[in-house]
Design an enzyme around this catalytic site. Structure first.
Site, PDB file in Angstrom:
ATOM      1  N   ASP A  62       1.122  -1.309   0.183  1.00 66.07           N
ATOM      2  CA  ASP A  62      -0.164  -0.163  -0.075  1.00 66.07           C
ATOM      3  C   ASP A  62       0.997   1.783  -0.419  1.00 66.07           C
ATOM      4  O   ASP A  62       1.705   1.382   0.895  1.00 66.07           O
ATOM      5  CB  ASP A  62      -0.285  -0.142   1.734  1.00 66.07           C
ATOM      6  CG  ASP A  62      -1.743   0.835   1.389  1.00 66.07           C
ATOM      7  OD1 ASP A  62      -1.757   2.251   0.930  1.00 66.07           O
ATOM      8  OD2 ASP A  62      -2.715   1.537   2.064  1.00 66.07           O
ATOM      9  N   TYR A 157     -10.405  15.307  -5.797  1.00 71.19           N
ATOM     10  CA  TYR A 157     -10.058  14.688  -7.279  1.00 71.19           C
ATOM     11  C   TYR A 157      -9.617  15.997  -7.607  1.00 71.19           C
ATOM     12  O   TYR A 157      -8.337  15.524  -7.833  1.00 71.19           O
ATOM     13  CB  TYR A 157     -10.987  13.544  -7.566  1.00 71.19           C
ATOM     14  CG  TYR A 157      -9.857  13.251  -8.141  1.00 71.19           C
ATOM     15  CD1 TYR A 157      -9.306  11.885  -8.388  1.00 71.19           C
ATOM     16  CD2 TYR A 157      -9.927  13.379 -10.127  1.00 71.19           C
ATOM     17  CE1 TYR A 157      -9.020  10.663  -9.271  1.00 71.19           C
ATOM     18  CE2 TYR A 157      -9.511  12.705 -11.174  1.00 71.19           C
ATOM     19  CZ  TYR A 157      -8.832  11.613 -10.814  1.00 71.19           C
ATOM     20  OH  TYR A 157      -8.115  11.026 -11.315  1.00 71.19           O
TER      21      TYR A 157
END
Length: 271
Positions: A62, A157
């Site tokens: 990750d 975003y």
């Protein structure tokens, strides 16, 4: 820019643009550390890389983890003869109205889309600088066309992708004359798993291109020594140009579509 026999790291390599970059670089003889969260997906990419003529090493991680940048780079140094390529591709998205967005999703986008590529680049830079003494090294970061025209219902975003684009500009200037080439890619809507949960299509400016076409354009642009690489369709580019010169006109142009756009992207999530 010579892209043959490159040796380096690709994050988010288990699917989409990351997988296609790995495969097309493999046809040029690349040796790659493929990084992602899913072992099975990375193994599939590794098989494609090998079949295309490259060498693949898989590292499950990750990239937002506290020690991930150092662990990824140490793995690259152990597996590869040199590191002259870093592709920051991993990313995620959650669309919808800001007030309806879970704070955990906001933090996830900031962590993966912005913080992670900055920290991984920081960890890799000393080796990239050393590699550049033999031939130019390369840092490529995948931003988004939404960094060029910031769309409603993609507030966080857009912030992360605009931020990572600004990071690329600043880093390029910081590394001027070192032999490390810094490039930022602005893909438009691309036919990847990340886009599967979005129902926005060409009528709303989200006409999709294939990953193969997008990556072919990206690598050709890198071979031309480009730093800013836009793969959007012409319809979206017109809106990008308007945003750069007259942003309030973009507001007016989008207003009649707001309800349709919100409905189409409300379910768009890859987190």
């Amino acid at each position: 820019m010579d892209l043959t026999d490159r040796s380096g790291i690709i994050t988010g390599a288990g699917s989409g643009i990351g997988r296609e970059l790995a495969v097309q670089l493999a046809t040029r003889g690349a040796s790659l550390l493929l990084v992602g969260r899913r072992q099975d997906a990375l193994n599939e990419t590794a098989e494609l890389v090998t079949a295309a003529g490259g060498i693949a090493h898989v590292f499950v991680a990750d990239v937002t983890g506290e020690k991930a940048p150092e662990a990824i780079f140490e793995q690259a140094r152990d597996q590869l003869d040199t590191v002259d390529l870093l592709i920051n591709n991993a990313g995620n998205v959650r669309a919808g109205r800001l007030e309806d967005t879970d704070p955990a999703d906001i933090r996830a986008m900031v962590d993966l889309n912005l913080t992670a590529p900055i920290l991984l680049t920081r960890a890799a830079l000393p080796e990239l600088r050393r590699a550049a003494s033999a031939r130019r090294a390369l840092v490529v970061t995948i931003s988004s066309g939404i960094a060029l025209v910031n769309l409603p219902f993609y507030t966080t975003y857009a912030a992360t992708k605009t931020g990572v684009a600004a990071f690329g500009h600043a880093l390029r200037r910081e590394l001027h004359g070192t032999g490390v080439h810094v490039a930022t890619v602005y893909p438009g809507a691309t036919a990847t798993a990340m886009m599967d949960s979005s129902h926005a299509g060409e009528a709303l400016g989200f006409g999709r291109r294939t990953t193969a076409d997008v990556v072919t354009d990206v690598l050709a642009a890198l071979e031309r020594d480009e730093h800013e690489i836009n793969t959007a369709l012409p319809s979206r580019r017109r809106l990008q140009e308007l945003h750069a010169t007259a942003p309030l006109e973009v507001d007016a142009a989008l207003a009649p579509q707001l309800a349709d756009l919100e409905a189409a992207v409300r379910s768009h999530r890859s987190i």
